[in-house]
Design an enzyme around this catalytic site. Sequence first.
Site, PDB file in Angstrom:
ATOM      1  N   LYS A   2      -0.145   6.203 -31.768  1.00 20.31           N
ATOM      2  CA  LYS A   2       0.163   5.072 -32.015  1.00 20.31           C
ATOM      3  C   LYS A   2       1.626   4.815 -31.361  1.00 20.31           C
ATOM      4  CE  LYS A   2      -1.357   6.698 -36.742  1.00 20.31           C
ATOM      5  NZ  LYS A   2      -2.545   5.729 -37.148  1.00 20.31           N
ATOM      6  N   HIS A  21      -0.232   8.338 -46.724  1.00 24.17           N
ATOM      7  CA  HIS A  21      -1.535   8.342 -46.103  1.00 24.17           C
ATOM      8  C   HIS A  21      -2.271   9.614 -46.587  1.00 24.17           C
ATOM      9  CE1 HIS A  21      -4.213   8.925 -42.583  1.00 24.17           C
ATOM     10  NE2 HIS A  21      -4.127   7.873 -42.163  1.00 24.17           N
ATOM     11  N   ASP A  68       6.923  11.804 -42.461  1.00 27.08           N
ATOM     12  CA  ASP A  68       5.500  11.671 -41.428  1.00 27.08           C
ATOM     13  C   ASP A  68       6.018  10.408 -40.980  1.00 27.08           C
ATOM     14  OD1 ASP A  68       3.275  10.126 -40.826  1.00 27.08           O
ATOM     15  OD2 ASP A  68       2.272  10.458 -42.751  1.00 27.08           O
ATOM     16  N   CYS A  72      -7.095   4.833 -45.363  1.00 29.95           N
ATOM     17  CA  CYS A  72      -6.781   6.286 -45.578  1.00 29.95           C
ATOM     18  C   CYS A  72      -5.367   6.308 -46.639  1.00 29.95           C
ATOM     19  CB  CYS A  72      -6.285   6.861 -44.244  1.00 29.95           C
ATOM     20  SG  CYS A  72      -7.926   7.199 -43.419  1.00 29.95           S
ATOM     21  N   GLN A  92       4.112   6.065 -38.405  1.00 29.19           N
ATOM     22  CA  GLN A  92       4.092   4.512 -38.172  1.00 29.19           C
ATOM     23  C   GLN A  92       5.555   4.106 -37.943  1.00 29.19           C
ATOM     24  OE1 GLN A  92       1.674   2.468 -38.361  1.00 29.19           O
ATOM     25  NE2 GLN A  92      -0.035   3.963 -38.953  1.00 29.19           N
TER      26      GLN A  92
END
Length: 420
Positions: free
Chosen positions: A240, A137, A214, A378, A217
């Site tokens: 999220k 991202h 990261d 993104c 997600q």
Amino acid sequence: MNTSIEIPVVMLDEKPVSITGCRHHFPLLHEQVNGKPLVYLDNAATSQKPQVVIDTMMRYYQSENSNIHRGVHYLSERATQAYEKARDKVREFLNAAYREEIIYVRGTTEGINLVAQSYGRTNVKDGDEVLISAMEHHSNIVPWQMLCEEKGATLRVIPMNDAGELLLDEYEKLLTAKTRIVAVSHVSNALGTVNPIKHMIALAHQKGIPVLVDGAQAVPHMNVDVRDLECDFYIFSSHKVFGPTGVGVVYGRKRMLEAMPPYQGGGDMIKSVTFEKTIYNDLPYKFEAGTPNIAGGLGLGAAIDYVQKLDLKAIGEYEHDLLVYATEKLLVIPGLRLIGTAKEKAAVLSFVIEGIHPHDIGTILDAEGIAIRTGHHCAQPVMQRFGVPATARASFAFYNTKEEVDALVKAIYKVKEILG
Ligand SMILES: Cc1ncc(COP(=O)(O)O)c(C=O)c1O
């Protein structure tokens, strides 16, 4: 073709409830859009919020509103306790060893910037390298680019194959004596790929290189255990994972955080200030300058309580079944190409249809009450890698159903009828 999907039953407050039965906890899922029942398939952008999260935040503003850490009065102490209790919930959620390792930030973007600016600026020097992957991202690209530009370092990129899987042989070769940090997503938002991060972390650690993950997600779809992964930093956004916007978390290993300088200066992050010298506060407050998003922190705590009552393993399995079902249905649509076909995938379906712009797909689906995302997500380098300007992306959460997948598929046929 797999046409039946087993819907797991989870225990919620000691009562059995089917996972999709939890839909009724999410008020927005019962709205109509354009005269049709909302089919919300934009969960990778942000998830819907259960009533308990909304209530927690409302309650704070209605009966607890007060600034934290600074007051001796009743409300301030109560708000401080609630906020710090939420931190304990995050610690437990990630299985971090210490509460000091949990830093509240605004979201994943701010979290990565914190590490890039604090750890990065201290440890990355001229001629060094920072290693990211081809599927990141923008928020896990740009902060590192900024750092590299400032320091005269080089950004290296782990390539991926046509399925959207990282090439691990290449990764190993890219881990060199010059590499100062690896920053990689656990799950790709644009492709759905689940990266083998535990293995990747172990490979980096063999060479003494720290790893930032990261997790934006990943956390809504699977159990994350930072001690099992042995990552150095793990970062996610509350919104999220069924919590509010404007709050997120950086997990960092205590000894690394202790050695890092503060990211921002201001109130709360200090022990004492004179014009000559400031003594910084202890962890985690050293990294939390200024009044934080208190309601957001409490909302995140409520969201974590909520998902922890559900069974994240069962959620992941159910979402996988939905993904398999949807993939089979989509692949038989003439002219449709899936972008991201990794063996290990979370429930994200990025696709393009020959001759039809993704935005037009999104607009027609919207008229049917179906919310998907279209664009570059993104992740412009991912689009470039697959030779497309944009994709349409349907992304699922545990509250989505097989019937909603059917509605998506039907609407895509309609798109083809109108524009194909
Ligand atoms: C993989 C990934 N990383 C980082 C981000 C940035 O998250 P936020 O906008 O909440 O800071 C996102 C958001 O879509 C994401 O999917």
